[in-house]
Design a protein around this motif. Structure first.
Motif, mmCIF file in Angstrom:
data_model
loop_
_atom_site.group_PDB
_atom_site.id
_atom_site.type_symbol
_atom_site.label_atom_id
_atom_site.label_comp_id
_atom_site.label_asym_id
_atom_site.label_seq_id
_atom_site.Cartn_x
_atom_site.Cartn_y
_atom_site.Cartn_z
ATOM 1 N N LEU A 319 0.848 -1.189 0.000
ATOM 2 C CA LEU A 319 0.000 0.000 0.000
ATOM 3 C C LEU A 319 0.882 1.237 0.000
ATOM 4 C CD1 LEU A 319 -2.599 -1.347 2.535
ATOM 5 C CD2 LEU A 319 -2.886 -1.079 0.071
ATOM 6 N N VAL A 320 0.328 2.333 -0.442
ATOM 7 C CA VAL A 320 1.176 3.476 -0.778
ATOM 8 C C VAL A 320 1.273 4.518 0.346
ATOM 9 C CG1 VAL A 320 0.567 3.175 -3.184
ATOM 10 C CG2 VAL A 320 -0.624 4.870 -1.807
ATOM 11 N N GLY A 321 2.237 5.421 0.208
ATOM 12 C CA GLY A 321 2.354 6.576 1.087
ATOM 13 C C GLY A 321 1.986 7.818 0.298
ATOM 14 N N MET A 322 1.452 8.811 0.965
ATOM 15 C CA MET A 322 0.912 9.963 0.231
ATOM 16 C C MET A 322 1.506 11.266 0.698
ATOM 17 S SD MET A 322 -2.495 9.053 -0.840
ATOM 18 C CE MET A 322 -2.895 7.371 -1.121
ATOM 19 N N GLY A 323 1.355 12.247 -0.146
ATOM 20 C CA GLY A 323 1.673 13.603 0.238
ATOM 21 C C GLY A 323 0.460 14.481 0.020
ATOM 22 N N VAL A 324 0.422 15.597 0.726
ATOM 23 C CA VAL A 324 -0.730 16.490 0.648
ATOM 24 C C VAL A 324 -0.247 17.837 0.138
ATOM 25 C CG1 VAL A 324 -2.423 17.696 2.076
ATOM 26 C CG2 VAL A 324 -1.933 15.279 2.474
ATOM 27 N N ALA A 325 -1.057 18.441 -0.695
ATOM 28 C CA ALA A 325 -0.587 19.666 -1.344
ATOM 29 C C ALA A 325 -1.369 20.910 -0.929
ATOM 30 C CB ALA A 325 -0.663 19.488 -2.852
ATOM 31 N N ARG A 326 -2.180 20.832 0.156
ATOM 32 C CA ARG A 326 -2.948 22.025 0.531
ATOM 33 C C ARG A 326 -2.055 22.982 1.330
ATOM 34 N NH1 ARG A 326 -7.059 20.062 3.676
ATOM 35 N NH2 ARG A 326 -5.981 20.760 5.534
ATOM 36 N N ALA A 327 -2.029 24.229 0.907
ATOM 37 C CA ALA A 327 -1.192 25.199 1.607
ATOM 38 C C ALA A 327 -1.578 25.225 3.082
ATOM 39 C CB ALA A 327 -1.381 26.576 0.979
ATOM 40 N N GLY A 328 -0.589 25.151 3.942
ATOM 41 C CA GLY A 328 -0.844 25.263 5.380
ATOM 42 C C GLY A 328 -1.166 23.952 6.055
ATOM 43 N N ALA A 329 -1.409 22.860 5.260
ATOM 44 C CA ALA A 329 -1.791 21.585 5.874
ATOM 45 C C ALA A 329 -0.702 21.109 6.837
ATOM 46 C CB ALA A 329 -2.046 20.538 4.791
ATOM 47 N N GLU A 330 0.565 21.415 6.474
ATOM 48 C CA GLU A 330 1.672 20.919 7.300
ATOM 49 C C GLU A 330 1.758 21.637 8.642
ATOM 50 O OE1 GLU A 330 1.713 22.814 4.698
ATOM 51 O OE2 GLU A 330 3.689 23.584 4.149
ATOM 52 N N THR A 331 1.107 22.787 8.752
ATOM 53 C CA THR A 331 1.227 23.538 10.009
ATOM 54 C C THR A 331 -0.066 23.524 10.826
ATOM 55 O OG1 THR A 331 0.634 25.511 8.759
ATOM 56 C CG2 THR A 331 2.994 25.140 9.133
ATOM 57 N N GLU A 332 -1.129 22.893 10.296
ATOM 58 C CA GLU A 332 -2.394 22.883 11.044
ATOM 59 C C GLU A 332 -2.182 22.150 12.367
ATOM 60 O OE1 GLU A 332 -5.391 21.197 8.525
ATOM 61 O OE2 GLU A 332 -5.172 22.821 7.074
ATOM 62 N N PRO A 333 -2.588 22.761 13.494
ATOM 63 C CA PRO A 333 -2.291 22.145 14.790
ATOM 64 C C PRO A 333 -3.074 20.848 14.981
ATOM 65 C CG PRO A 333 -3.660 24.107 15.056
ATOM 66 C CD PRO A 333 -3.330 24.019 13.605
ATOM 67 N N GLY A 334 -2.385 19.820 15.419
ATOM 68 C CA GLY A 334 -3.013 18.531 15.777
ATOM 69 C C GLY A 334 -3.857 17.948 14.671
ATOM 70 N N ALA A 335 -3.480 18.216 13.426
ATOM 71 C CA ALA A 335 -4.412 17.885 12.359
ATOM 72 C C ALA A 335 -4.286 16.471 11.797
ATOM 73 C CB ALA A 335 -4.261 18.892 11.220
ATOM 74 N N LEU A 336 -3.297 15.698 12.245
ATOM 75 C CA LEU A 336 -3.137 14.373 11.626
ATOM 76 C C LEU A 336 -4.265 13.425 12.056
ATOM 77 C CD1 LEU A 336 0.670 13.491 11.577
ATOM 78 C CD2 LEU A 336 -0.732 14.619 9.860
ATOM 79 N N GLU A 337 -4.852 12.764 11.073
ATOM 80 C CA GLU A 337 -5.916 11.805 11.373
ATOM 81 C C GLU A 337 -5.563 10.479 10.726
ATOM 82 O OE1 GLU A 337 -9.338 13.218 9.141
ATOM 83 O OE2 GLU A 337 -9.889 14.398 10.926
ATOM 84 N N ASP A 350 -9.938 -1.673 -4.071
ATOM 85 C CA ASP A 350 -9.463 -0.369 -4.542
ATOM 86 C C ASP A 350 -9.084 0.493 -3.340
ATOM 87 O OD1 ASP A 350 -8.728 1.636 -6.194
ATOM 88 O OD2 ASP A 350 -10.764 2.345 -6.617
ATOM 89 N N CYS A 351 -7.991 0.147 -2.731
ATOM 90 C CA CYS A 351 -7.562 0.820 -1.503
ATOM 91 C C CYS A 351 -6.083 1.146 -1.632
ATOM 92 C CB CYS A 351 -7.810 -0.127 -0.328
ATOM 93 S SG CYS A 351 -7.274 0.588 1.229
ATOM 94 N N PHE A 352 -5.741 2.415 -1.512
ATOM 95 C CA PHE A 352 -4.336 2.825 -1.609
ATOM 96 C C PHE A 352 -3.618 2.673 -0.265
ATOM 97 C CE2 PHE A 352 -4.660 5.952 -5.420
ATOM 98 C CZ PHE A 352 -4.200 4.965 -6.274
ATOM 99 N N ALA A 353 -4.310 2.961 0.829
ATOM 100 C CA ALA A 353 -3.624 2.944 2.125
ATOM 101 C C ALA A 353 -4.632 2.731 3.241
ATOM 102 C CB ALA A 353 -2.902 4.268 2.335
ATOM 103 N N ARG A 354 -4.222 1.974 4.254
ATOM 104 C CA ARG A 354 -5.067 1.784 5.438
ATOM 105 C C ARG A 354 -4.373 2.417 6.639
ATOM 106 N NH1 ARG A 354 -5.620 -3.371 3.175
ATOM 107 N NH2 ARG A 354 -7.575 -3.404 2.032
ATOM 108 N N ASN A 355 -5.179 3.050 7.477
ATOM 109 C CA ASN A 355 -4.673 3.638 8.736
ATOM 110 C C ASN A 355 -3.466 4.547 8.507
ATOM 111 O OD1 ASN A 355 -6.610 2.029 10.008
ATOM 112 N ND2 ASN A 355 -5.179 0.309 10.106
ATOM 113 N N LEU A 356 -3.568 5.352 7.462
ATOM 114 C CA LEU A 356 -2.475 6.276 7.149
ATOM 115 C C LEU A 356 -2.731 7.576 7.910
ATOM 116 C CD1 LEU A 356 -0.005 6.418 5.177
ATOM 117 C CD2 LEU A 356 -1.503 7.629 3.596
ATOM 118 N N LYS A 357 -1.663 8.155 8.473
ATOM 119 C CA LYS A 357 -1.838 9.422 9.210
ATOM 120 C C LYS A 357 -1.661 10.572 8.234
ATOM 121 C CE LYS A 357 -1.657 8.596 13.935
ATOM 122 N NZ LYS A 357 -0.986 7.440 14.449
#
Ligand SMILES: Cc1ncc(COP(=O)(O)O)c(C=O)c1O
Length: 428
Positions: A319-337, A350-357
């Motif tokens: 399964l794959v690892g992802m990156g996010v391209a939304r400006a500011g996503a990297e600095t949002e406090p406590g935002a990892l889900e 059809d599943c790229f990743a399970r339990n990915l933060k």
């Protein structure tokens, strides 16, 4: 590439997604050039590097690797057509693979290709017959399945397989080799597996291939002009990170090459697909839906296993690892889900990743999957569910050099005239 796109990357990708639609494969030819130069620089003097088009047959990538001095390794009429169309001279093409039909061998010879890797007695005799019929000599490498396996994610040698002659079989059958008039036996081809574990595994595989070369050169009492030691140079797949340090290979490879005796004057060939183009590619996608089911968060993308890693459902691709391209996503406090990232196909596979933060995502956000320049689109289930293939953009320093899309859908088919005649005669 990190989990977050740089502002420059994100802005470029956003503009291309707007223009060409989402999802989108983006290939940076600068990366292809970098990798090719790195690898060519560390191979023993006089070696040749063959680009394996199966990793990515995108013409823009193949063309660049041709210009940089690579030769081509092809395994199908389609790959051959791409190789020739982008300028690989026919004499710099090696046609490999089990199950080559008489027709495709005949066509390859007709296009001027004489370099083949033979995988079995039948394959060898078929190449011999086709070459005699075409009044040319095929230059053949005998593919050998060494006795011991490599340390690879997908070992193709040292285990029972459809690839190549078992070492012992070749020695026992050597009288058969002498009876072939249409082929010139050039040497050996030993490809042991893709994604070898690390530099140590790679060097061990090369050493083993060279030892097999030494042993068979003696046992077959035949000089080898070429020993193709394959490759399997590793690079992360569909997850952030980098591959092995090419420079670390230079000294040990030179030592291995210098230790040869019987094959000391044989040219060394190496093959690479993954290492040359993996890092160039990213799949950019858009979040279509975000939903919860029985306590789990699902992020539904507009891309899935029909565009990337179709074999993941078969357990062959992680399964794959992802990156996010939304400006500011990297600095949002406590935002990892913790989320499951899935595609739009009607199958739980059809599943790229399970339990990915990941940072909290919303519809419309762009998510990218890095390191998919090799074994990405064309190694996927492109026909499944009849969704269109994504557009593929190749650029250098942000300047777009090619935009293309794989053909999609059904086209009507007219069998060739000879087949029509045969089927009419059979019907009578
Ligand atoms: C004969 C042969 N050569 C080269 C390759 C390319 O391998 P990689 O992409 O790991 O460099 C493969 C991959 O399966 C192969 O089968």
């Amino acid at each position: 590439m990190s989990t977050f796109a740089s502002a420059r990357e994100a802005a470029r990708a956003a503009a291309w997604l707007e223009t060409y639609g989402s999802p989108l494969y983006v290939y940076d030819l600068g990366e292809v050039e970098l990798r090719a130069r790195e690898l060519l620089a560390v191979l023993p003097a006089g070696s040749r590097l063959l680009f394996s088009l199966k990793a990515n047959p995108l013409p823009a990538i193949a063309a660049r690797l041709c210009q940089l001095g690579c030769d081509a390794e092809v395994s199908s009429p389609g790959e051959l057509a791409v190789a020739l169309s982008v300028g690989f001279p026919a004499e710099r093409v090696l046609y490999t693979g089990p199950g080559k039909s008489a027709e495709e061998v005949h066509r390859a010879l007709g296009a001027g290709v004489t370099g083949f890797s033979a995988e079995s007695w039948l394959d060898l005799e078929r190449i011999d017959r086709a070459a005699r019929a075409a009044r040319v000599r095929a230059r053949v490498l005998l593919r050998v399945n060494p006795n011991a396996p490599p340390v690879a994610r997908l070992a193709m040698s040292g285990v029972s397989s459809q690839f190549g002659f078992d070492e012992t079989e070749l020695v026992e059958g050597r009288a058969r080799l002498a009876s072939l008039d249409g082929v010139e036996l050039m040497g050996l081809h030993i490809y042991q597996g893709t994604q070898l574990a690390d530099a140590q595994a790679l060097l061990a595989a090369v050493q083993q291939a060279l030892e097999v070369g030494e042993a068979l050169c003696g046992a077959l009492e035949m000089p080898f002009q070429v020993v193709d030691v394959g490759g399997g140079f590793p690079w992360p797949f569909a997850t952030p990170g980098v591959g092995l340090e090419a420079a670390a290979l230079q000294g040990p490879l030179a030592l291995l090459a210098a230790r040869r005796q019987r094959t000391a004057s044989s040219a060394l060939w190496f093959e690479s697909g993954r290492w040359l183009c993996a890092s160039s590619g990213a799949l950019w996608t858009t979040v279509v839906d975000v939903k919860r089911s029985k306590g789990k968060q699902y992020v539904v993308l507009d891309s899935g296993i029909h565009h990337l890693g179709g074999m993941s459902g078969l357990g062959r691709v992680p399964l794959v690892g992802m990156g996010v391209a939304r400006a500011g996503a990297e600095t949002e406090p406590g935002a990892l889900e913790e989320v499951n990232v899935v595609g739009p196909l009607c199958t739980p596979l059809d599943c790229f990743a399970r339990n990915l933060k990941l940072p909290s995502l919303r519809p419309g956000d762009h998510v990218f999957i890095p390191n998919v320049g090799a074994y990405g689109l064309t190694a996927s289930l492109t026909g499944f569910l009849s969704r269109p293939p994504p557009v593929e953009v190749a650029h250098r320093d942000g300047v777009v050099l090619s935009v293309s899309r794989l053909r999609w859908g059904h086209e009507s088919y007219e069998p060739p005239a000879t087949a029509r005649l045969r089927s009419k005669q059979e019907a009578r």
